[in-house]
Design a protein around this motif. Sequence first.
Motif, PDB file in Angstrom:
ATOM      1  N   GLY A 219      12.086 109.284  52.547  1.00 18.62           N
ATOM      2  CA  GLY A 219      11.610 110.071  51.304  1.00 18.62           C
ATOM      3  C   GLY A 219      13.065 110.748  50.812  1.00 18.62           C
ATOM      4  N   HIS A 220      13.204 111.267  49.608  1.00 12.13           N
ATOM      5  CA  HIS A 220      14.258 111.796  49.114  1.00 12.13           C
ATOM      6  C   HIS A 220      13.896 113.003  48.164  1.00 12.13           C
ATOM      7  N   GLY A 221      12.662 113.620  48.249  1.00 11.65           N
ATOM      8  CA  GLY A 221      12.398 114.898  47.567  1.00 11.65           C
ATOM      9  C   GLY A 221      12.820 116.153  48.044  1.00 11.65           C
ATOM     10  N   VAL A 222      12.341 117.132  47.258  1.00 14.03           N
ATOM     11  CA  VAL A 222      12.865 118.596  47.869  1.00 14.03           C
ATOM     12  C   VAL A 222      12.200 118.656  49.053  1.00 14.03           C
ATOM     13  N   ASP A 223      11.018 118.364  49.651  1.00 17.42           N
ATOM     14  CA  ASP A 223      10.383 118.764  51.010  1.00 17.42           C
ATOM     15  C   ASP A 223      11.261 117.929  51.986  1.00 17.42           C
ATOM     16  N   GLU A 224      11.762 116.677  51.756  1.00 19.07           N
ATOM     17  CA  GLU A 224      12.409 116.161  52.511  1.00 19.07           C
ATOM     18  C   GLU A 224      13.854 116.701  52.825  1.00 19.07           C
ATOM     19  N   ALA A 225      14.246 117.118  51.525  1.00 15.45           N
ATOM     20  CA  ALA A 225      15.826 117.649  51.634  1.00 15.45           C
ATOM     21  C   ALA A 225      15.723 118.885  52.572  1.00 15.45           C
ATOM     22  N   ALA A 226      14.623 119.788  52.464  1.00 18.06           N
ATOM     23  CA  ALA A 226      14.430 121.103  53.145  1.00 18.06           C
ATOM     24  C   ALA A 226      14.294 120.611  54.778  1.00 18.06           C
ATOM     25  N   LEU A 227      13.775 119.566  54.972  1.00 14.56           N
ATOM     26  CA  LEU A 227      13.513 119.291  56.317  1.00 14.56           C
ATOM     27  C   LEU A 227      14.681 118.857  56.833  1.00 14.56           C
ATOM     28  N   GLY A 228      15.446 117.982  56.200  1.00 20.07           N
ATOM     29  CA  GLY A 228      16.810 117.490  56.479  1.00 20.07           C
ATOM     30  C   GLY A 228      17.730 118.550  56.882  1.00 20.07           C
ATOM     31  N   VAL A 229      17.857 119.688  56.082  1.00 26.50           N
ATOM     32  CA  VAL A 229      18.650 120.886  56.392  1.00 26.50           C
ATOM     33  C   VAL A 229      18.121 121.267  57.741  1.00 26.50           C
ATOM     34  N   GLU A 230      16.807 121.562  57.672  1.00 27.75           N
ATOM     35  CA  GLU A 230      16.221 122.268  59.203  1.00 27.75           C
ATOM     36  C   GLU A 230      16.669 121.217  60.308  1.00 27.75           C
ATOM     37  N   LEU A 231      16.812 120.070  60.287  1.00 34.99           N
ATOM     38  CA  LEU A 231      17.082 119.198  61.540  1.00 34.99           C
ATOM     39  C   LEU A 231      18.589 119.243  61.712  1.00 34.99           C
ATOM     40  N   ARG A 232      19.282 119.233  60.510  1.00 31.95           N
ATOM     41  CA  ARG A 232      20.784 119.555  60.986  1.00 31.95           C
ATOM     42  C   ARG A 232      21.341 120.840  61.501  1.00 31.95           C
ATOM     43  N   VAL A 233      20.625 121.748  61.003  1.00 31.36           N
ATOM     44  CA  VAL A 233      20.725 123.277  61.687  1.00 31.36           C
ATOM     45  C   VAL A 233      20.305 123.319  63.017  1.00 31.36           C
ATOM     46  N   ALA A 234      19.071 122.784  63.244  1.00 30.08           N
ATOM     47  CA  ALA A 234      18.601 122.737  64.631  1.00 30.08           C
ATOM     48  C   ALA A 234      19.896 121.957  65.428  1.00 30.08           C
ATOM     49  N   TRP A 235      20.066 120.815  64.921  1.00 27.66           N
ATOM     50  CA  TRP A 235      21.162 119.924  65.940  1.00 27.66           C
ATOM     51  C   TRP A 235      22.460 120.818  66.149  1.00 27.66           C
ATOM     52  N   ARG A 236      22.996 121.508  65.055  1.00 26.70           N
ATOM     53  CA  ARG A 236      24.285 122.041  65.371  1.00 26.70           C
ATOM     54  C   ARG A 236      23.962 123.108  66.635  1.00 26.70           C
ATOM     55  N   ALA A 237      22.666 123.887  66.334  1.00 28.54           N
ATOM     56  CA  ALA A 237      22.437 124.850  67.226  1.00 28.54           C
ATOM     57  C   ALA A 237      22.391 124.322  68.339  1.00 28.54           C
ATOM     58  N   LEU A 238      22.080 123.090  68.841  1.00 29.19           N
ATOM     59  CA  LEU A 238      21.594 122.572  70.187  1.00 29.19           C
ATOM     60  C   LEU A 238      23.050 122.395  70.627  1.00 29.19           C
ATOM     61  N   VAL A 239      23.876 121.682  69.816  1.00 29.24           N
ATOM     62  CA  VAL A 239      25.261 121.285  70.338  1.00 29.24           C
ATOM     63  C   VAL A 239      25.964 122.556  70.483  1.00 29.24           C
ATOM     64  N   VAL A 240      26.037 123.600  69.772  1.00 28.92           N
ATOM     65  CA  VAL A 240      26.857 124.671  70.039  1.00 28.92           C
ATOM     66  C   VAL A 240      26.243 125.412  71.392  1.00 28.92           C
ATOM     67  N   ALA A 241      24.859 125.414  71.511  1.00 28.01           N
ATOM     68  CA  ALA A 241      24.315 126.059  72.662  1.00 28.01           C
ATOM     69  C   ALA A 241      25.111 125.434  74.026  1.00 28.01           C
ATOM     70  N   GLY A 242      25.324 124.032  73.894  1.00 23.80           N
ATOM     71  CA  GLY A 242      25.697 123.424  75.247  1.00 23.80           C
ATOM     72  C   GLY A 242      24.534 122.624  75.834  1.00 23.80           C
ATOM     73  N   VAL A 243      23.473 122.421  75.088  1.00 24.78           N
ATOM     74  CA  VAL A 243      22.525 121.490  75.446  1.00 24.78           C
ATOM     75  C   VAL A 243      22.714 120.156  75.792  1.00 24.78           C
ATOM     76  N   PRO A 244      22.481 119.728  77.082  1.00 23.70           N
ATOM     77  CA  PRO A 244      22.890 118.437  77.563  1.00 23.70           C
ATOM     78  C   PRO A 244      22.595 117.108  76.526  1.00 23.70           C
ATOM     79  N   ASP A 245      23.580 116.281  76.463  1.00 26.14           N
ATOM     80  CA  ASP A 245      23.312 115.199  75.601  1.00 26.14           C
ATOM     81  C   ASP A 245      22.060 114.609  75.376  1.00 26.14           C
ATOM     82  N   ASP A 246      21.723 114.296  76.657  1.00 25.37           N
ATOM     83  CA  ASP A 246      20.255 113.502  76.587  1.00 25.37           C
ATOM     84  C   ASP A 246      19.140 114.215  76.198  1.00 25.37           C
ATOM     85  N   GLU A 247      19.439 115.521  75.968  1.00 15.08           N
ATOM     86  CA  GLU A 247      18.178 116.449  75.606  1.00 15.08           C
ATOM     87  C   GLU A 247      18.332 116.620  74.245  1.00 15.08           C
TER      88      GLU A 247
END
Length: 403
Positions: A219-247
Motif C-alpha cells: 500500500g502507499h497511503g498515510v497509514d502505510e507511510a506511518a508504518l514504514g517510518v516506524e519500521l525504519r526507525v526500529a531498524w536503525r535502533a536495532l543496528v545502532v544498538a549492535g543487535v546481531p545481524d541474524d536477529e
Amino acid sequence: MNVPPATRGLPRDGAMPVVAGRLRVLLIEDDEGDAFLVGELLAEANAAVDLQVARSLTEAQDRIARVDCVLLDLGLPDAQGLDGLRRVLTMAGRAAVCVLTGRQDEHLGVDAVAEGAQDYLVKGQVDGVLLTRALRYAVERKRADENALRLREAELRQAESARLERGLLPQPLLRDTKQAAVHMFYRPGRSRGLIGGDFYDVVQTAEGHLQLIVGDVCGHGVDEAALGVELRVAWRALVVAGVPDDEILPALEQVLMSERRLPEIFTTVAAIKLDLDANRATVRLAGHPQPLLLAGGEVNPIPAPNGLLLGVSPRPVRKFEVDFPSEDWSILMYTDGLIEGHVGDGAERLDVSGLCRLLAEPPATGIPLAELPPWLVGRAEELNGGALADDVAMLLISRGRGR
C-alpha cells in the motif's frame, strides 16, 4: 399578524423549496409592523427573496439551517443586543447574518460586524433596493469568507504535513564518505504526498562497515507511510544498538506485526551489510526484488535467495555473501514500484530483467551515478506511458568508479 407579501404561499412549517437565483431569508423580528414593512420593501423592489418570519430565537432555531441569510433584530423577547447576535451566529452555520435594528448606534454596528455579522442596517434608513443589495452582498461575503477559510485551512494542513513528512525522511548516519558514495531517491505514489509506504536507511556502524535497508510496506497511503517510518526507525535502533545481524529482521518483523492495523499487511525488505575492507557484502532478502550489481561493465541481479515476506509466517532470512570482483562497483537497491510499470501497450512489465537492460546500455552507461536513480524513474515512466502508480525508493551505493 399580517403576513408580508414576500412570505405569502409558504408552507406553514417554514420549509421552502430552493429556487435558482432566489435568496432564502429568515427575518427574526418580534414587531409585526416592522416585519410587515420588510416584506413590503422587498415586494416593492421586486426582490428575488423568499422571506420567512420568526418572532424569537426559539422559533428561529428549526428554520435557520435552511436559509441563505438571517435578518436579526437586536431587541427580541428571548435575546437582547450582541448576546442575541452571538447566539444566532452560533446557530447560523453557513447562513450570512445581517443586523436590522432601530438602534442608530455607530459603535454597536462596529461591534456587531466585529462579532461576525456581515452587515448592520438601521430601520427607516434602507429602502427595498438597498435592502436587497445588502442581503445579496452579505451572502456573497459569507461565501467568500468561508472559501478563504477553507483554503487557508487546506494550506496550513498541507504545509504541516509537508514539514512532518520531510522530517520523517532519513538522514543517513555516515561518518566517512571517502570509501563509498551513497545516492538516495524517494518518490511516493500518492498524490501530493512526500512519503509513502516505502522506506530506506543507511547506517555506518564502524569504519569501513555500512548497513543498508530498503523496504516496502504494502500500500502507499498515510497509514502505510506511518508504518514504514516506524519500521525504519526500529531498524536503525536495532543496528545502532549492535543487535546481531541474524536477529535484526526477525525483530523488525515483530515490530511490524504489533504495529500494523490489519493482519494482512506485510512488508518486503532488502538488507545489505557492506564490509568495505574485505570488499564484500552480505545480502538478506525477505520477499524483495534482488539488488543489482554494476561492475566490470555488466549489470546483474545479486542471486540471493528470497525469503518470505515479513508479517506472513515468521522464519529466519538466509544470508548471501557477495565478493566484489574489483574495487569499482555499485549496488542498486530499489522497491518494486520501479519495475512494475508496463513496457509498451501490452501486459509486459519492466521487471528486473528490463531494469538490467536499461542500466547496461547507453545512455545509462554515460550518466553520472548521482543522476542515475531519477533517470531510471524517468525512463520507466516513458516505457509505462505515464506516471508510475506505486512508491519508488532507491539506494545506489558506489565504490571507486562505480561500474
